[in-house]
Write a protein that holds these residues in place. Structure first.
Motif, PDB file in Angstrom:
ATOM      1  N   HIS A 102       0.831  -1.205   0.000  1.00 11.14           N
ATOM      2  CA  HIS A 102       0.000   0.000   0.000  1.00 11.14           C
ATOM      3  C   HIS A 102       0.868   1.257   0.000  1.00 11.14           C
ATOM      4  N   ASP A 104       0.691   4.922   1.872  1.00 12.36           N
ATOM      5  CA  ASP A 104      -0.049   5.458   3.017  1.00 12.36           C
ATOM      6  C   ASP A 104      -1.044   6.535   2.576  1.00 12.36           C
ATOM      7  N   HIS A 254       4.776   0.165   0.141  1.00  6.79           N
ATOM      8  CA  HIS A 254       5.478  -0.667   1.113  1.00  6.79           C
ATOM      9  C   HIS A 254       4.559  -1.726   1.694  1.00  6.79           C
ATOM     10  N   ARG A 272       3.033  11.107   9.537  1.00  6.64           N
ATOM     11  CA  ARG A 272       2.804  11.267   8.098  1.00  6.64           C
ATOM     12  C   ARG A 272       2.607  12.728   7.753  1.00  6.64           C
TER      13      ARG A 272
HETATM   14 FE   LIG Z   1       1.982   1.994   5.735  1.00  6.81          FE
END
Ligand SMILES: [Fe+2]
Length: 284
Positions: A102, A104, A254, A272
């Motif tokens: 995926h 993020d 990742h 993030r």
């Molecule tokens: Fe992730």
């Protein structure tokens, strides 16, 4: 700045920096350039408080407050805890999360520029994170496939992945659902800094392609994901305590791998950075 390449095509370790120190403007520009060129930066032997980790991230932009608020640090809503630890009989963080390929936050109205993952406790083996370069993956597509996906769009859905992937978690509240409407992203995106094309795919989060039946979508998605995760594209990161990894969510995806979570603890702090580039449109 001393760097060492992690693979032949992306990723670098930055070897002579203490991230607990405030970044000078020159050092920030140097790191930003390395980040955009390598897509993935590793810093070993760090010792960071949540303040220091988030201060570093904020140099690149605003930090996200995760939709699963119960897993963020009470004093640091931008720090998302990933762990199998328990506190007072309850999970002390999100567990078994990201165990699939995926990018993020493609399901959030403001997508992610990059993620910072800092290792505090790690199991003696396993629990590695795999990374792949979606720019190299795009470059390696055949001309036929490039033409086929050039104008294709995909529906990214957190509600879809949550229902399929985390049936053992409590259902999302109405407020949480409202924060994660289904979003449409092009399958081919252009990196806003490098100008390189990116194969913007992922597993589980993409529900289907716009205008394509569900079953056909799954077949094409599986093909694109298999292409993007070929062995020689992947960098496997074996974590050490004190590692901080900073990756570009506009150029990589990742996969967090399982570990022996009965006998060992893994504890990571994630932050993030949000971006207003790569914004998805609301799905119809
Ligand atoms: Fe992730």
């Amino acid at each position: 700045m001393k760097t060492r390449n992690l693979t032949g095509h992306f990723g670098a370790e930055v070897q002579d920096i203490d991230l607990a120190e405030p970044l000078t403007e020159d050092r920030f520009l140097e790191l930003d350039d390395a980040f955009n060129r390598h897509s993935l930066l590793l810093f070993r032997g760090q010792n960071l408080t949540p303040e220091q980790q988030t201060a570093f991230g904020r140099r690149w932009g605003e930090l996200e407050h995760h939709v699963l608020q119960q897993f963020t640090l009470p004093d640091h809503p931008a720090v998302f805890v990933l762990t199998n630890k328990q506190a007072d009989g309850k999970p002390a963080g999100a567990h078994k999360t990201g165990w699939h390929w995926h990018i993020d936050n493609t399901y959030m109205p403001r997508a992610s520029l990059g993620s910072l993952l800092y290792a505090i406790e790690i199991p003696p083996k396993d629990g590695d994170t795999l990374f792949t370069s979606l720019t190299t993956a795009y470059d390696r597509l055949s001309d036929d496939v490039k033409a086929r996906i050039e104008n294709l769009k995909a529906v990214h859905s957190y509600k879809y992945v949550y229902a399929n992937k985390y049936p053992d978690r409590p259902p999302l509240t109405d407020e949480q659902k409202a924060r994660v409407p289904d979003l449409v992203h092009p399958v081919v995106r252009v990196h806003p800094v490098t100008g390189r094309k990116v194969l913007y795919v992922s597993e589980q989060i993409i529900k289907q392609f716009v205008g394509m039946p569900f079953d056909d979508s799954q077949i094409l998605l599986d093909q694109l994901n298999a292409h993007a995760t070929q062995e020689d594209l992947i960098y496997r990161h074996r974590w050490q305590v004190g590692d901080m990894m900073f990756w570009d969510n506009r150029a990589t995806m990742h996969f967090a791998t399982p570990y022996d979570d009965v006998n060992h603890i893994r504890l990571m702090h994630a932050a993030r950075i949000v971006t207003d580039a790569f914004v998805g449109e609301l799905a119809a």
